[in-house]
Design a protein around this motif. Sequence first.
Motif: not given
Length: 306
Positions: A268-290
């Motif tokens: 409710p107060q805004g964004p909060s960072l959870l973690e970062i990833n130096a080797r992010p996965g690839l499925e995000i492309q399928n989610a965006n179809l791009t």
Amino acid sequence: MLDWKGWIEVAKNWSRLKSNTHRVLAMNRRNLHLIYPNNPRRFFPQADDKIYTKEIMEKAGVPVPKTHRVYRYFYQLESLESDFEGVKDFVIKPAHGKQGGGIRVISERQGNDWVEVSGERHTTEDIKAHIYDIIFGIYSFDLHDQALIEERLIQHEEVNWLSPGGLADIRVILLKGKPVMAMTRLPTKASHGKANLHQGALGVGIDMATGRTIRAIHHGREVFHHPDTGREVVGAVLPYWSEVLSVARRAAEAVDLGYLGVDISLTPQGPSLLEINARPGLEIQNANLTGIMERLAEPAEGLFEY
């Protein structure tokens, strides 16, 4: 509900992906062309150690969940009962855990038991045994790890409507501090309230300019509704979208990693960072179809002005 603007965006993405399949990022290409040139191995601990990451982010003024305690050695567990006195809910994380392994989200205490968001009950001895396993290295593929105990974030009501069964997050991919692609990951009963796609969470692509959800996948297949609630997950506009991108940029600027994924949750107060990833996965492309390579090939002025 998905309106005409949302359907136009989905159609544009589908047409673009069909004509540019060579721009879909595969693992070898990701490693050779994005990770190796931009992420020197000596800086991997900035992302791989959640405790170290939080220290860096706190110094940079990036909002992160409050740390209750860190357990580094077995003897420290002798005071666990008193350490948790007065604490109603919390999250347990291995400092070096992978893909959500070892994370437990405790939502309340009922009598002498702790209750996870999934409804599973644990005694104090169960909690102690779990932290013991973390320190032993069960979830980090190492001989020793640390257990991070931090506050349980309460998510924004608009996000909670989409994901009532657990804390959703937003994964933003950045290259040299500039946002490239994003999706929100919505927990399910199958994922035990965790926002990990391989455990059964939904991946929902996001239009970078507006924060509108444009496409959802579950176990790699396109869906339009949350499997547990039946609520439509495509066509929603996420709150605090400009602030999400700002936090992602600030997090990228705080580390020596040029290509990374930044995971953020909305409170409710805004964004909060959870973690970062130096080797992010690839499925995000399928989610965006791009394809990510397609985004990187677009003119900078059209891509990064969000």
